[in-house]
Write a protein that holds these residues in place. Structure first.
Motif, PDB file in Angstrom:
ATOM      1  N   LEU A   1      -1.292  11.570   8.916  1.00  0.00           N
ATOM      2  CA  LEU A   1      -1.804  10.658   7.896  1.00  0.00           C
ATOM      3  C   LEU A   1      -1.332   9.229   8.139  1.00  0.00           C
ATOM      4  CD1 LEU A   1      -1.406  12.783   4.627  1.00  0.00           C
ATOM      5  CD2 LEU A   1      -3.531  12.200   5.807  1.00  0.00           C
ATOM      6  N   LEU A   2      -0.071   9.086   8.499  1.00  0.00           N
ATOM      7  CA  LEU A   2       0.463   7.750   8.746  1.00  0.00           C
ATOM      8  C   LEU A   2      -0.183   7.115   9.977  1.00  0.00           C
ATOM      9  CD1 LEU A   2       4.253   8.396   8.039  1.00  0.00           C
ATOM     10  CD2 LEU A   2       2.656   7.105   6.616  1.00  0.00           C
ATOM     11  N   ALA A   3      -0.504   7.942  10.974  1.00  0.00           N
ATOM     12  CA  ALA A   3      -1.027   7.406  12.226  1.00  0.00           C
ATOM     13  C   ALA A   3      -2.530   7.166  12.201  1.00  0.00           C
ATOM     14  CB  ALA A   3      -0.677   8.363  13.377  1.00  0.00           C
ATOM     15  N   ARG A   4      -3.264   7.966  11.445  1.00  0.00           N
ATOM     16  CA  ARG A   4      -4.719   7.967  11.591  1.00  0.00           C
ATOM     17  C   ARG A   4      -5.497   7.377  10.421  1.00  0.00           C
ATOM     18  NH1 ARG A   4      -5.955  10.753  16.115  1.00  0.00           N
ATOM     19  NH2 ARG A   4      -4.412  12.230  16.922  1.00  0.00           N
ATOM     20  N   VAL A   5      -4.834   7.028   9.333  1.00  0.00           N
ATOM     21  CA  VAL A   5      -5.556   6.426   8.203  1.00  0.00           C
ATOM     22  C   VAL A   5      -5.824   4.950   8.493  1.00  0.00           C
ATOM     23  CG1 VAL A   5      -5.429   5.784   5.766  1.00  0.00           C
ATOM     24  CG2 VAL A   5      -4.672   8.037   6.509  1.00  0.00           C
ATOM     25  N   ALA A   6      -7.058   4.539   8.308  1.00  0.00           N
ATOM     26  CA  ALA A   6      -7.459   3.149   8.554  1.00  0.00           C
ATOM     27  C   ALA A   6      -7.268   2.339   7.267  1.00  0.00           C
ATOM     28  CB  ALA A   6      -8.918   3.102   9.021  1.00  0.00           C
ATOM     29  N   TRP A   7      -6.017   1.958   7.010  1.00  0.00           N
ATOM     30  CA  TRP A   7      -5.716   1.204   5.795  1.00  0.00           C
ATOM     31  C   TRP A   7      -6.275  -0.217   5.851  1.00  0.00           C
ATOM     32  CZ3 TRP A   7      -3.927   3.849   1.786  1.00  0.00           C
ATOM     33  CH2 TRP A   7      -3.136   4.982   1.997  1.00  0.00           C
ATOM     34  N   GLY A   8      -6.371  -0.756   7.045  1.00  0.00           N
ATOM     35  CA  GLY A   8      -6.762  -2.154   7.166  1.00  0.00           C
ATOM     36  C   GLY A   8      -5.592  -3.062   6.846  1.00  0.00           C
ATOM     37  N   GLU A   9      -5.905  -4.300   6.462  1.00  0.00           N
ATOM     38  CA  GLU A   9      -4.869  -5.266   6.100  1.00  0.00           C
ATOM     39  C   GLU A   9      -4.452  -5.039   4.648  1.00  0.00           C
ATOM     40  OE1 GLU A   9      -3.550  -7.549   8.063  1.00  0.00           O
ATOM     41  OE2 GLU A   9      -4.875  -7.424   9.803  1.00  0.00           O
ATOM     42  N   LEU A  10      -3.187  -4.680   4.434  1.00  0.00           N
ATOM     43  CA  LEU A  10      -2.673  -4.477   3.090  1.00  0.00           C
ATOM     44  C   LEU A  10      -1.419  -5.326   2.869  1.00  0.00           C
ATOM     45  CD1 LEU A  10      -2.808  -0.599   2.440  1.00  0.00           C
ATOM     46  CD2 LEU A  10      -4.416  -2.342   1.660  1.00  0.00           C
ATOM     47  N   ASP A  11      -1.244  -5.730   1.614  1.00  0.00           N
ATOM     48  CA  ASP A  11       0.002  -6.398   1.241  1.00  0.00           C
ATOM     49  C   ASP A  11       1.074  -5.368   0.885  1.00  0.00           C
ATOM     50  OD1 ASP A  11      -0.915  -9.169   1.369  1.00  0.00           O
ATOM     51  OD2 ASP A  11      -2.189  -8.637  -0.326  1.00  0.00           O
ATOM     52  N   TYR A  12       0.649  -4.279   0.216  1.00  0.00           N
ATOM     53  CA  TYR A  12       1.602  -3.270  -0.233  1.00  0.00           C
ATOM     54  C   TYR A  12       1.047  -1.864  -0.039  1.00  0.00           C
ATOM     55  CZ  TYR A  12       4.165  -7.041  -2.454  1.00  0.00           C
ATOM     56  OH  TYR A  12       4.873  -8.193  -2.674  1.00  0.00           O
TER      57      TYR A  12
END
Length: 258
Positions: free
Chosen positions: A106-117
């Motif tokens: 989950l940490l490696a493959r989720v595409a969070w994009g640019e996040l502040d938090y």
């Protein structure tokens, strides 16, 4: 994960302190402040973030760029194992190595994009999931400790602070949930779960006390309806306390960047 400015683990040594409620509403409070925010529900055996944020029943979608998070209130991005289960009654019967493997994926493959938090809601205790998170996220900004005012909670939650220190994770501070109930008819405050335990624990352990969130029956109502409390009841003392805690956290993290 490198595109996420701040990564915060929300932990407690004890269950039943309202940790997921605090994590979910702090994420929404940050979004209210105009910050790009996400939350990872790492409580595999009792995922409740989707219910609190009103996105239960959603599914994760895989793309060549990665797994796309579910968009929650105010654009808060949500990832939870709950989205992968066939029904809300389905239990996860996983041992530690499998949980660590899934968390790594989950940490490696989720595409969070640019996040502040990014808030990471961890299960009670100091076992597999908390240990995996601090080992996998080397640049974790810190741990937010959630407790209730009781001496029992204070005694157990101290272990979470010791755990964070033992693995080299800064403690951002302590939040005391369920600190008191103000009777709407008389105005009298009843300290149902005790008084001042969170502040006392913070003083004993030498960490910051970020604030206290009072009891409010509407918290349970908002959670059950799947509407973030800070949005549904923004004019309440509890909602104002959460927003103030978010502001204190942000100020502390920004000072740390200087």
């Amino acid at each position: 994960m490198a595109r996420i400015r701040h990564k915060i683990a929300v932990i407690s040594g004890k269950g039943g302190v309202g940790k997921s409620f605090v994590a979910a509403n702090l994420a929404v409070a940050m979004a209210l402040r105009g910050r790009r925010t996400g939350i990872l529900d790492a409580d595999f055996h009792g995922p409740s973030i989707p219910k609190i944020l009103g996105v239960r029943g959603s599914t994760l979608v895989g793309t060549p760029a990665g797994v796309v998070p579910v968009a929650g209130p105010l654009g808060v991005l949500v990832v939870s194992v709950d989205f992968m289960l066939p029904s809300e009654e389905t239990p996860l019967v996983w041992r530690g190595p499998l949980k660590a493997s899934v968390l790594r994926e989950l940490l490696a493959r989720v595409a969070w994009g640019e996040l502040d938090y990014l808030f990471i809601d961890l299960p009670p205790g100091t076992g597999d999931e908390p240990l995996s998170v601090v080992q996998l996220i080397r640049d974790l900004d810190g741990a937010l400790i959630v407790t209730t005012p009781s001496d029992l909670s204070r005694a157990i939650v101290k272990k979470a602070i010791s755990f964070a220190r033992g693995v080299g994770v800064p403690v951002l501070g302590v939040v005391e949930n369920m600190c008191g109930f103000c009777c709407p008819e008389t105005g009298k405050v009843y300290y149902i779960f005790g008084r001042g335990g969170g502040r006392k624990m913070a003083e004993e352990m030498g960490v910051d006390f970020l604030g206290e969130i009072p009891l409010d029956p509407r918290i349970n109502e908002a959670n059950d309806r799947g509407v973030p409390f800070v949005l549904a009841y923004s004019d309440t003392e509890a909602a104002r306390a959460i927003i103030e805690i978010a502001a204190k956290m942000e100020s502390k993290l920004e000072q740390g960047e200087k």
